[in-house]
Design a protein around this motif. Sequence first.
Motif, PDB file in Angstrom:
ATOM      1  N   VAL A 249      -5.271   9.726  -0.861  1.00  0.00           N
ATOM      2  CA  VAL A 249      -4.710   9.740   0.715  1.00  0.00           C
ATOM      3  C   VAL A 249      -5.839   8.920   1.366  1.00  0.00           C
ATOM      4  O   VAL A 249      -5.406   8.258   2.176  1.00  0.00           O
ATOM      5  N   THR A 250      -7.245   9.251   0.936  1.00  0.00           N
ATOM      6  CA  THR A 250      -8.152   8.456   1.752  1.00  0.00           C
ATOM      7  C   THR A 250      -8.082   6.970   1.711  1.00  0.00           C
ATOM      8  O   THR A 250      -7.864   6.330   2.679  1.00  0.00           O
TER       9      THR A 250
ATOM     10  N   THR B 223      -5.347   5.419   1.099  1.00  0.00           N
ATOM     11  CA  THR B 223      -3.950   5.032   1.629  1.00  0.00           C
ATOM     12  C   THR B 223      -4.324   4.655   2.970  1.00  0.00           C
ATOM     13  O   THR B 223      -4.001   3.588   3.652  1.00  0.00           O
ATOM     14  N   TRP B 224      -5.342   5.531   3.694  1.00  0.00           N
ATOM     15  CA  TRP B 224      -5.376   5.448   5.184  1.00  0.00           C
ATOM     16  C   TRP B 224      -6.256   4.391   5.384  1.00  0.00           C
ATOM     17  O   TRP B 224      -6.410   3.759   6.391  1.00  0.00           O
TER      18      TRP B 224
ATOM     19  N   ARG C 201      -4.550   1.200   5.297  1.00  0.00           N
ATOM     20  CA  ARG C 201      -3.576   1.115   6.435  1.00  0.00           C
ATOM     21  C   ARG C 201      -4.387   0.660   7.823  1.00  0.00           C
ATOM     22  O   ARG C 201      -3.899  -0.112   8.690  1.00  0.00           O
ATOM     23  N   GLY C 202      -5.878   1.220   7.867  1.00  0.00           N
ATOM     24  CA  GLY C 202      -6.457   0.856   9.089  1.00  0.00           C
ATOM     25  C   GLY C 202      -6.924  -0.817   8.784  1.00  0.00           C
ATOM     26  O   GLY C 202      -6.875  -1.384   9.925  1.00  0.00           O
TER      27      GLY C 202
ATOM     28  N   ASN D 291       0.648  -1.181   0.049  1.00  0.00           N
ATOM     29  CA  ASN D 291       0.192   0.097  -0.036  1.00  0.00           C
ATOM     30  C   ASN D 291       0.993   1.295   0.040  1.00  0.00           C
ATOM     31  O   ASN D 291       0.633   2.364  -0.705  1.00  0.00           O
ATOM     32  N   GLU D 292       1.710   1.337   0.591  1.00  0.00           N
ATOM     33  CA  GLU D 292       2.732   2.453   0.559  1.00  0.00           C
ATOM     34  C   GLU D 292       3.420   2.835  -0.543  1.00  0.00           C
ATOM     35  O   GLU D 292       3.474   3.674  -0.970  1.00  0.00           O
TER      36      GLU D 292
END
Length: 402
Positions: A293-294, A296-297, A300-301, A41-42
């Motif tokens: 950005v959304t 990506t987060w 991550r979550g 993902n990063e």
Amino acid sequence: MSDQFTETTSTSWFRRITGAFGGIAAGFLLVIVACGALFWNEGRAVKLARALNEGAETVVSVAAARPDVTNDGRLVHISGPVRVAAPPADPLFRGLALPVNTIRLIRHVEMYQWKEETRRETRNKIGGDTQKVTTYSYSRTWSSGPIASSNFKKPEGHENPDFAVPQNSATSESAAVGGFQFPGRILAGLGKTETLPPYQTPLAGLKKFLGNSFKVQPSADAIYVGNNPSSPAIGDLKITLTAFVADKASIVGMQQGDRLMPYKTSSGNKIFLTAAGDKTATDMFETVKSANVTKTWIIRGVGTLAILIGFRLMFSIVGVLGDIIPFIGDVFRFATGLAALALTFVLAPLVMGVAWIAYRPVLGLIMLMAGLLIAAMFLFIGKSRISARKTGTGTSSPASPA
């Protein structure tokens, strides 16, 4: 006949231990997969951000009315009104009057069906055995997807028929923005939606398709297939027709004659952006950057939560071992839950940090050095306090008698 019944099952402690070993393997695999997803993902986020920055610096806005061949191969931005060459059609509703510039036509079908709901309660018993009480309840509901009643715990008396009328989607073959031509599917999602009135919908084709076994009638909000809209029966249908009406569209892509194609950036990502209305290239790129950005987060979550679940599965055997006395099992589960949480908050940031070093070396190393500096600072403060306590304890002693 009751629409609810309860089933009670028991599981021995030894069988739960065997299942817990399977949980260890599943948890370990889940942690590995989640770590891989976080690392990927990063990299995905960084590559897409670079591609969008490159596109935002490269794109040029051109007039949509007449394509200029000198722009072939360049990333261009156009904006203008949409023209639909031929509107879509539904084979069951011939002669349907569509709004001007309809680019997509959706036939949405709902059927009145049985659904099963399950409620479970697990009770731990002394000795490690568990008793599971499962309550199955059945109710009727409108659903656009088929509910397989054959999978019900008690299908008798709760059978759902097949959909007599399927869902359908039809899209215009082509559309244009100024002098640029596009397949209809490219612009189909950009229009505003309009629900077509049932009382103005020709029903002859639908009646012919269904035959004499079904009653077809328009109702207040849908075309109703069944005897009584106010008292639906299992198998009744509600059909709505929705038109997507194109107005204005903005597109970013690589020009090839009178077409726009995906533009390949130096990082390998492809750029092809669409938006409803009259949008500038800057607005379009900023929207996609924000969405990146959304996303990506969110990943991550989800990845962090998956790691937590994985550790909980790996530690589940501890709670099962303690369930010989139920209270002890609950204490063990609470303790292992805290341990899983602590390990998650160590491992997830570590994986993302390593990914940052791999994809953004300078920033990643700065963050790593900052983290080490903070850790060293807390370690130094902790040692200083311990030394101060020892010194204070050694120097404070009762006074000697005279």
